[in-house]
Scaffold this active site. Sequence first.
Site, PDB file in Angstrom:
ATOM      1  N   GLU A  98       0.916  -1.254  -0.014  1.00  0.00           N
ATOM      2  CA  GLU A  98       0.021  -0.094   0.045  1.00  0.00           C
ATOM      3  C   GLU A  98       0.929   1.232   0.067  1.00  0.00           C
ATOM      4  O   GLU A  98       0.833   1.966   0.716  1.00  0.00           O
ATOM      5  CB  GLU A  98      -0.977   0.188   1.194  1.00  0.00           C
ATOM      6  CG  GLU A  98      -2.042  -1.013   1.279  1.00  0.00           C
ATOM      7  CD  GLU A  98      -3.268  -0.671   0.170  1.00  0.00           C
ATOM      8  OE1 GLU A  98      -2.876   0.292  -0.384  1.00  0.00           O
ATOM      9  OE2 GLU A  98      -4.107  -1.415   0.340  1.00  0.00           O
TER      10      GLU A  98
ATOM     11  N   GLU B  88      -4.011 -10.682  -0.150  1.00  0.00           N
ATOM     12  CA  GLU B  88      -4.689 -10.425   0.895  1.00  0.00           C
ATOM     13  C   GLU B  88      -6.242 -10.936   0.642  1.00  0.00           C
ATOM     14  O   GLU B  88      -6.744 -10.552  -0.484  1.00  0.00           O
ATOM     15  CB  GLU B  88      -4.710  -9.134   1.575  1.00  0.00           C
ATOM     16  CG  GLU B  88      -3.483  -8.691   2.227  1.00  0.00           C
ATOM     17  CD  GLU B  88      -3.491  -7.165   2.506  1.00  0.00           C
ATOM     18  OE1 GLU B  88      -4.545  -6.801   3.050  1.00  0.00           O
ATOM     19  OE2 GLU B  88      -2.354  -6.581   2.959  1.00  0.00           O
TER      20      GLU B  88
END
Length: 955
Positions: A413, A483
């Site tokens: 991220e 994820e």
Amino acid sequence: MTSSTVADYIEDVSPGSGALPPRARYASPDTKSLSLNGSWRLRVSATADAEDDSFAEEDYDAGEWAEVTVPGHWVLQGHGSPIYTNHLYPFPVDPPRVPTENPTGDHLRTFALPSEWPSDGGAVLRFDGVESCARVWLNGTDLGEFKGSRLPHEFAVGHLLKPSGNVLAVRVHQWSAGSYLEDQDQWWLPGIFRDVTLLHRPPGSALDFFVHASYDHTGGEGTLRVDSDVDGRVTVPALDIDVATGESVTVPVRAWTAELPYLYDGLLTTEGERVPLRIGFRTVELSDGLIKVNGKAILFKGVNRHEWHPEKGRALDLETMREDVLLMKRHNINAVRTSHYPPHPDFLDLCDEYGLWVIDECDLETHGFTEQAWRDNPVDDDRWTPALLDRAARMVERDKNHPSIVIWSLGNEAGTGLGLTAMSEWIHARDDSRLVHYEGDIDCRDTDVYSRMYADHAEVERIGQGLDGGTHKRRQLPFILCEYAHAMGNGPGGLADYQRLFETYDRLQGGFVWEWIDHGIKDERYGFAYGGDFGEELHDGNFVCDGLLFPDRAPSPGLLEYKKVIEPVRITGDGADGTVRITNAYDFADLSALTFTWSYQVDGETVESGTLTVPSLAPGESADVKLPEPPTESDGAESQWTVRASLAADSAWGAAGHVIGWGQFPLTARPLPSVSAVAGPALAGRRISLGPATFDARTGELKTIGAIDVTGLRLDVWRAPTDNDDGASWQTDVRFGLLWRKFGLHRMRHRLDGVELSEDALTVRTRVAPAAWEIGFATVYRWTSDGSRLRLTVSVAPEGNWTFPLPRLGVRFGLDASADRVKWFGGGPGEGYPDTKSASLLGRWQSTVDDLQTPYVRPQENGARPDVRWAELGGLRIDGDPEFWFTARRWTTEELDAATHRTDLAPGGTVWVNLDHAQHGIGSQSCGPGPLPQYFLNARPTEFSYVFSESPETS
Ligand code: IPT
């Protein structure tokens, strides 16, 4: 404005100065080392420059200072407190500047060299992890400063050492320019949280080396070459290898895989030391658009692992790391993404040894910049590129000799930018034997794998089919979910549905559940604390508790579900034709390590069992195996087969008998309970009696069944919303938990429309509806009895426009608090919901009311046992028509809903029982998709029955 010179390095975008170049992590039995872990002196100041650096001088008296344990975080040792934010920076975003309020821990210790410490050679002082920025002095000499919290830093100190009275001073700042690169979703925990070690470096020592050990699956040969900074010889006795460093040798070997982690002991001998090597031969490649190891496409059954200990934070000891690995292996997990930083190096040794595929991720996340549309993102600002490259190098150089690592990840991220491209280019050039991953690179410009997080099932299926479009490069690449299945609170739901997709489409090479463990902090006030419990001005609550393990490492139902869903041997079949199909779902191992057993149950009780002979199938192969003749006539009872695969002998990680996979196959169906309505209701004063039961004559409310008092039996549609029901605040999809509250499902009113006595039944008519809305349920309770048993049939007809599914549909009632022991025939032993019940095993189970509870860190709906045929509790037996979901707790749903921590739940004077005809699915909307439509509990006309009787045994 100019900042003070003392603190310049803190806000400097450079990685630091004075440290040695990064290199491989190793230990030699020939070289001395001294652990500097233990008790240190600590002084915490509110700002970086509140104190001068005179404490680093040799004669400084720190006698008044506090003590702190290293490795450790000072905020978990009574100095200040932890802060939890998901992605928001807990300071103003003005890179690289940090606040004046910058908690700074001055750490001090003295040490003497052991008497046998050699006088020749040099010495290196190694820090394995310090958050977030440190300046180091030894014996008054400034060695330098560094950032990169979860990365090693070494300093050459040989020239400074004395036999005794060495003074090591470390100034640690909580905030630094490095903090902008470390915005991972976790607690901010300053401190020297990994080992500090002094290493002797003899003349002629190995410095750095790179073990290249590949495997050619076509010929079964391994090729070994060890490149070393210092020339020497490489020996591997078991392979008769004795070659010079830099020289290649090819010999027949056993390959290393996560399933069969074969390691060869070798030795690198330079003039000054012998370095033990643990060599795993394997080749990772991208071929035919797939991630292949040793020529075979692999399927990741992974988890994201943050380092966590409920008391020590990220300061983990070896035993805790081993526990993680053993728990993973015992739950069929084969892969770990080290989210979102390189782990303690010992963890990777364990992955090599026990066998786990590893995605080693760099210590990099700049997620908070998303709030400003990624403006000023350090990864797209070339001033920061040296820091990014330093981080990449510190990870790769430290960890490059681990066979378990198959993929390097640039970070998490962090948006996109030239800094990431530079990291990827550097890593590819340094190590062409592994692939590069980064999820934020949606076009895969810098990466070798297309990776996403939390994509829903439909999108994953499109990707599997190659219908997702994307750049030309991306379309050639394999796909992983780095994820998925957000394990926050009750859940995740939908795991089995994802796994079916992974196993259907080659391009889908599996995923990594978010995440391994809840980061709850042990706390006297709350049991386990989460965000906000330390008075943080910004925080993200219990979003930090989203793991498959509870903070104390007790497995959650989610982990047991995952274990079942990813089992490496599939046992399917049809009980009626007496055949089971066994499929080897390993990628490399045959089934020789497993034994198979069958058992036969009548009404859930095992009446006979035996072993099942299964051929040792190769990966991907299946065999149909005949079950024996059913051992008994079923005599109208429900019967079924259960077949299990378990470890035939003790392995490195599991004991003989440890179950790997199982299947159950019904043979004869359950006869539904029938009650002939021969006893009619009789009115006597304020009571109505019917068979064993009495009712309030005015309200029609059930009062007693035999000697058992029953309170408040009525329709119930409410459950304490789970984190997944509530969803995440940024979700654009409908969030049912919020709708349920808006439409008042937690405050339904029950209007009595009539109590009717007929010859064979007592009928109570009601309308159940929330204030302010037209929606409701016409609900009719019809009671009949054969004299000893009592049957309740509930008919529910929705009225108005129900635009959303219900949490649950059933009845609830109260029993006396003495009700404790529970027995049931149904799914168990743990909880299960419509999309989380793959692991639910049909059988006879026993528990206590307390043990039926699943202790989610933030209390919420939990503990339902699915597919229950009958249950006994408090002297009452309940038979379902059809099967039901059984829940019992010592508090009401409203109390459960109001609780914010485990400690808020206190047993009351009543045991509340829910018998649900249906439950809504769980899904994963706390950070992903909600339940699939097939798991929705839609409002529709429904009828269901329960038969109550006094159980032979009372509680
Ligand atoms: C994703 C993060 O990568 C991870 O660190 C964690 O925060 C997780 O979410 C949620 O628990 S990012 C999210 C915006 C999808």
